[in-house]
Design a protein around this motif. Structure first.
Motif, PDB file in Angstrom:
ATOM      1  N   LYS A  53       0.819  -1.205   0.000  1.00  0.00           N
ATOM      2  CA  LYS A  53       0.000   0.000   0.000  1.00  0.00           C
ATOM      3  C   LYS A  53       0.859   1.265   0.000  1.00  0.00           C
ATOM      4  O   LYS A  53       0.460   2.289  -0.557  1.00  0.00           O
ATOM      5  N   ASP A  56       1.769   1.826  -3.526  1.00  0.00           N
ATOM      6  CA  ASP A  56       0.620   2.343  -4.262  1.00  0.00           C
ATOM      7  C   ASP A  56       0.464   3.849  -4.041  1.00  0.00           C
ATOM      8  O   ASP A  56       0.104   4.590  -4.968  1.00  0.00           O
ATOM      9  N   LYS A  57       0.759   4.297  -2.819  1.00  0.00           N
ATOM     10  CA  LYS A  57       0.611   5.703  -2.466  1.00  0.00           C
ATOM     11  C   LYS A  57       1.621   6.599  -3.165  1.00  0.00           C
ATOM     12  O   LYS A  57       1.326   7.756  -3.482  1.00  0.00           O
ATOM     13  N   ASP A 160      -4.835   3.153   7.233  1.00  0.00           N
ATOM     14  CA  ASP A 160      -5.142   4.116   6.184  1.00  0.00           C
ATOM     15  C   ASP A 160      -4.601   5.501   6.540  1.00  0.00           C
ATOM     16  O   ASP A 160      -4.031   6.199   5.696  1.00  0.00           O
ATOM     17  N   LEU A 163      -0.789   5.435   6.172  1.00  0.00           N
ATOM     18  CA  LEU A 163      -0.372   5.564   4.777  1.00  0.00           C
ATOM     19  C   LEU A 163      -0.475   7.008   4.312  1.00  0.00           C
ATOM     20  O   LEU A 163       0.402   7.505   3.589  1.00  0.00           O
TER      21      LEU A 163
END
Length: 202
Positions: A53, A56-57, A160, A163
């Protein structure tokens, strides 16, 4: 009275390049890093479970993730690291007596500790002006209370938000001329306190 540290010398650009080359992340666009004993307390497994993740960020940039330290969880953490995306290079350079200086070669310092007594490495990272994402627990909250380049999050229960914090801090610059208490300053403040206390008793 704030805890003081022996303030490490911040590496210059040439030193940063050499340190990153030694780690094997010289070709990475962004270098994230942690310092500490590789055990359950430090929460490095929580971070490693988020690597996909994180990538992805940050898009297509190549990410280096460095864990300076040694400990009983080394093999387990390496197994988790094996699942990292192709654009993330995760390295475990082992214990370093010069970790306080070397962490100045990070772009961002991450500290996902489940618990801490103080948070020495956090203060050492702050002395370099690094952007910091740290676990929101009382000792770390206290350490960075007056440090403007850090955010607190819950790595375990709010991934979340974590991130988002990492993504935001990637865009931050290192700060210069950071005022971090030294050991001598701390000692002088305690000495002054006890002198005042002694004087009041007289």
């Amino acid at each position: 009275i704030r805890n003081g540290i022996k303030r490490p010398k911040t590496p210059d650009v040439s030193e940063i390049n050499l340190i990153r080359k030694k780690w094997g992340v010289a070709e990475c666009d962004i270098v994230l890093g942690c310092v500490g004993r590789l055990n359950y307390q430090k929460g490095f497994d929580l971070l490693l479970n988020m690597t996909g993740k994180i990538c992805d960020k940050v898009g297509n940039r190549r990410i280096g993730l460095v864990f300076i330290g040694d400990g009983p969880e080394m093999k387990n953490l390496q197994k988790l690291a094996a699942n990292a995306p192709e654009n993330m290079q995760i390295v475990f350079p082992g214990y370093s007596a010069d970790a306080a200086h070397e962490c100045g070669a990070f772009d961002i310092f991450l500290m996902p500790s489940r618990f801490e007594g103080f948070g020495l490495t956090l203060l050492e990272a702050a002395s370099h002006g690094l952007p910091i994402v740290a676990q929101d627990i009382p000792p770390l909250r206290e350490v960075i209370a007056d440090y403007p380049n850090a955010v607190l999050t819950d790595f375990k229960n709010n991934p979340d938000h974590t991130l988002q914090c990492i993504a935001e801090m990637i865009s931050k610059e290192k700060l210069k001329n950071i005022s971090i208490p030294s050991v001598s300053q701390m000692a002088n403040e305690y000495l002054y306190f006890f002198e005042q206390l002694s004087g009041n008793q007289n």
